[in-house]
Scaffold this active site. Sequence first.
Site, PDB file in Angstrom:
ATOM      1  N   LYS A   1      -8.169  11.979   1.597  1.00  0.00           N
ATOM      2  CA  LYS A   1      -7.864  11.386   2.892  1.00  0.00           C
ATOM      3  C   LYS A   1      -6.533  11.985   3.358  1.00  0.00           C
ATOM      4  O   LYS A   1      -5.452  11.539   2.946  1.00  0.00           O
ATOM      5  CB  LYS A   1      -7.777   9.865   2.784  1.00  0.00           C
ATOM      6  CG  LYS A   1      -7.654   9.140   4.132  1.00  0.00           C
ATOM      7  CD  LYS A   1      -6.204   8.983   4.506  1.00  0.00           C
ATOM      8  CE  LYS A   1      -6.061   8.321   5.871  1.00  0.00           C
ATOM      9  NZ  LYS A   1      -4.836   8.715   6.577  1.00  0.00           N
TER      10      LYS A   1
ATOM     11  N   GLU B   1       4.085   9.969  -5.353  1.00  0.00           N
ATOM     12  CA  GLU B   1       5.201  10.874  -5.057  1.00  0.00           C
ATOM     13  C   GLU B   1       5.741  10.434  -3.711  1.00  0.00           C
ATOM     14  O   GLU B   1       5.099  10.642  -2.678  1.00  0.00           O
ATOM     15  CB  GLU B   1       4.712  12.326  -5.045  1.00  0.00           C
ATOM     16  CG  GLU B   1       5.834  13.335  -5.280  1.00  0.00           C
ATOM     17  CD  GLU B   1       6.540  13.725  -3.989  1.00  0.00           C
ATOM     18  OE1 GLU B   1       7.610  13.106  -3.719  1.00  0.00           O
ATOM     19  OE2 GLU B   1       6.063  14.603  -3.288  1.00  0.00           O
ATOM     20  N   LEU B   2       6.931   9.804  -3.742  1.00  0.00           N
ATOM     21  CA  LEU B   2       7.435   9.125  -2.553  1.00  0.00           C
ATOM     22  C   LEU B   2       8.665   9.834  -1.991  1.00  0.00           C
ATOM     23  O   LEU B   2       8.756  11.051  -2.027  1.00  0.00           O
ATOM     24  CB  LEU B   2       7.721   7.659  -2.896  1.00  0.00           C
ATOM     25  CG  LEU B   2       6.533   6.909  -3.523  1.00  0.00           C
ATOM     26  CD1 LEU B   2       6.927   5.488  -3.890  1.00  0.00           C
ATOM     27  CD2 LEU B   2       5.327   6.918  -2.604  1.00  0.00           C
TER      28      LEU B   2
ATOM     29  N   GLY C   1       3.549  10.265  -0.017  1.00  0.00           N
ATOM     30  CA  GLY C   1       3.851   9.727   1.296  1.00  0.00           C
ATOM     31  C   GLY C   1       5.097   8.870   1.265  1.00  0.00           C
ATOM     32  O   GLY C   1       5.939   8.980   0.375  1.00  0.00           O
ATOM     33  N   GLY C   2       5.204   7.976   2.229  1.00  0.00           N
ATOM     34  CA  GLY C   2       6.374   7.125   2.354  1.00  0.00           C
ATOM     35  C   GLY C   2       6.363   5.967   1.378  1.00  0.00           C
ATOM     36  O   GLY C   2       5.320   5.589   0.822  1.00  0.00           O
TER      37      GLY C   2
ATOM     38  N   GLU D   1      16.002   7.362   3.963  1.00  0.00           N
ATOM     39  CA  GLU D   1      15.394   8.669   4.211  1.00  0.00           C
ATOM     40  C   GLU D   1      15.135   8.857   5.704  1.00  0.00           C
ATOM     41  O   GLU D   1      14.391   8.102   6.321  1.00  0.00           O
ATOM     42  CB  GLU D   1      14.089   8.809   3.431  1.00  0.00           C
ATOM     43  CG  GLU D   1      13.509  10.204   3.502  1.00  0.00           C
ATOM     44  CD  GLU D   1      12.279  10.371   2.628  1.00  0.00           C
ATOM     45  OE1 GLU D   1      12.160  11.407   1.958  1.00  0.00           O
ATOM     46  OE2 GLU D   1      11.430   9.449   2.619  1.00  0.00           O
TER      47      GLU D   1
ATOM     48  N   CYS E   1      10.244  15.763   1.118  1.00  0.00           N
ATOM     49  CA  CYS E   1      10.720  14.642   0.308  1.00  0.00           C
ATOM     50  C   CYS E   1      11.930  15.037  -0.530  1.00  0.00           C
ATOM     51  O   CYS E   1      12.757  14.202  -0.879  1.00  0.00           O
ATOM     52  CB  CYS E   1       9.596  14.137  -0.583  1.00  0.00           C
ATOM     53  SG  CYS E   1       8.806  15.434  -1.565  1.00  0.00           S
TER      54      CYS E   1
ATOM     55  N   TRP F   1       1.716  14.354   6.161  1.00  0.00           N
ATOM     56  CA  TRP F   1       1.564  15.358   7.207  1.00  0.00           C
ATOM     57  C   TRP F   1       2.490  16.554   7.074  1.00  0.00           C
ATOM     58  O   TRP F   1       2.356  17.529   7.794  1.00  0.00           O
ATOM     59  CB  TRP F   1       1.769  14.734   8.588  1.00  0.00           C
ATOM     60  CG  TRP F   1       2.907  13.773   8.741  1.00  0.00           C
ATOM     61  CD1 TRP F   1       2.821  12.415   8.790  1.00  0.00           C
ATOM     62  CD2 TRP F   1       4.306  14.075   8.894  1.00  0.00           C
ATOM     63  NE1 TRP F   1       4.063  11.851   8.952  1.00  0.00           N
ATOM     64  CE2 TRP F   1       4.996  12.847   9.027  1.00  0.00           C
ATOM     65  CE3 TRP F   1       5.049  15.260   8.938  1.00  0.00           C
ATOM     66  CZ2 TRP F   1       6.384  12.772   9.185  1.00  0.00           C
ATOM     67  CZ3 TRP F   1       6.424  15.188   9.101  1.00  0.00           C
ATOM     68  CH2 TRP F   1       7.071  13.961   9.222  1.00  0.00           C
ATOM     69  N   ASN F   2       3.425  16.537   6.134  1.00  0.00           N
ATOM     70  CA  ASN F   2       4.427  17.610   6.153  1.00  0.00           C
ATOM     71  C   ASN F   2       3.956  18.906   5.497  1.00  0.00           C
ATOM     72  O   ASN F   2       4.246  19.995   5.999  1.00  0.00           O
ATOM     73  CB  ASN F   2       5.748  17.133   5.538  1.00  0.00           C
ATOM     74  CG  ASN F   2       5.594  16.610   4.128  1.00  0.00           C
ATOM     75  OD1 ASN F   2       4.580  16.052   3.767  1.00  0.00           O
ATOM     76  ND2 ASN F   2       6.620  16.788   3.332  1.00  0.00           N
TER      77      ASN F   2
END
Length: 491
Positions: free
Chosen positions: A175, A250-251, A228-229, A385, A284, A151-152
């Site tokens: 998605k 990509e976390l 995402g997370g 984080e 991130c 969402w960022n």
Amino acid sequence: MKTYQMWIDSQWVDPSSGEWIDSQNPFTGETWARIPKGAAEDANRAVEAAYAAYDKGEWADMTASRRGALLRKLGDLIAENAEHLADTEVTDNGKLKAEMYGQMQYMPEWYYYYGGLADKVEGANIPTDKAGMFNFTQYEPLGVVAIITPWNSPLLLATWKIAPALAAGNTVVVKPSEFTSASMLELAKLVEQAGFPKGVFNVVTGYGPDVGSALVEHPKVARIGFTGGEIGGVKVYEAAARGLKKVSLELGGKSPNIVFDDANLDNAVKGAISGIFAATGQTCMAGSRLLVQESIHDEFVERLIALAKTAKMGNPMDMGTQVGPVTTRPQFEKVLSYINIAKEEGATCVLGGKAADRPECGDGWFVEPTIFTGVSNNMRIAQEEVFGPVLSIIPFKDEDEAVHIANDVLYGLAAGVWTQDMSRALRMTKKIRAGTVWVNAYRVISYMSPFGGYKRSGIGRENGQEMIKEYLQVKSIYINTGDIANPFVLG
């Protein structure tokens, strides 16, 4: 109030559930749009449409040059609609218009870049050691790519995947986060306008367990691109492994921003502010651990606090606003909980430390820019984080200690080094275990340079020339130009 539909097989459709999700404006807290609540049925329909487009028809037969032209046209449409897309994202995720408009103006470059690369991926003629054999290679698309984004920065992070995937000849199902889906559905309108063939680009909105899981586990999905997370990334990785699917993740990050005593302190203070308070810390790559050499620690902290106090909070649509709201209510509460954890651990809060109580913040989900000193690297506030405007300052004595602290974390996404000694800068960039290291800068990205992390910050890279091959598979072709000598022996 806007009510959206999903984009599946080049048609605007209602969700099979007949339900919608309310999307709140983080600045006002009010519902401003209704997003389709997709289900596994919708995800499966989108994958089938994408597979059909990949397998046969106009897109499957299209030349790479023509694919590139479509991508460049999409880039033009994004440029023409940059402000509308930016306004949609600001309304949906609360980030600053100054940042989102800049992202939307820059985003077309990904479509131009990969559009230009589409017809420049070449195989090779291989001089084999087999007499009479002509051998060559060619690159082919993987098939259906599922793209799951946070969402960022919804559109930019999705674009990092969409542009190379389509340039390579794949088809995609996107998605977006259930919190910030509107801008992706607005992008689908531009894809339609650009003239992409039926089924090539699809958007299914909804919750991860309903839509995301169905996409990842669908047997006709060949690759997953996820941002995402960490928890979500692990689930995607596990499910992808069961299907032997290719994946990029990509976390998160807990990135060190390291300031030496010979740094230009004015620039370093600005870099520290940019590293954590820009985007309200919701990136991130945020420089959430500020490592400051002991000899300048007190002076630097004093300067940092003075500048941070001037931050203008308020309406993110105002181009003069510098710190906006946290995007979601759950994230707002998470950030506040970490502030309490830091205080309980013994860190000293020297700025902020609470929800913002300012008239200009209205009923939005604002957290004051927060700075902690007295932080040791084993505290949770230094290891986990937070994803908010919370900065932990950790002192260090020398290079060796700075390197140890920088690397003593589970993540390895990014780092900053502030020094005027280029020999030191080069030593540090070599020793820091992170995918991106900036020297005398922070939060700089380009479509031309790879981005990704070490350790638990993810798997794979995004951006750059090599990225297009991550969405291709190579085939080796042998042609016999002579007779078969012995059919019972391997040639």
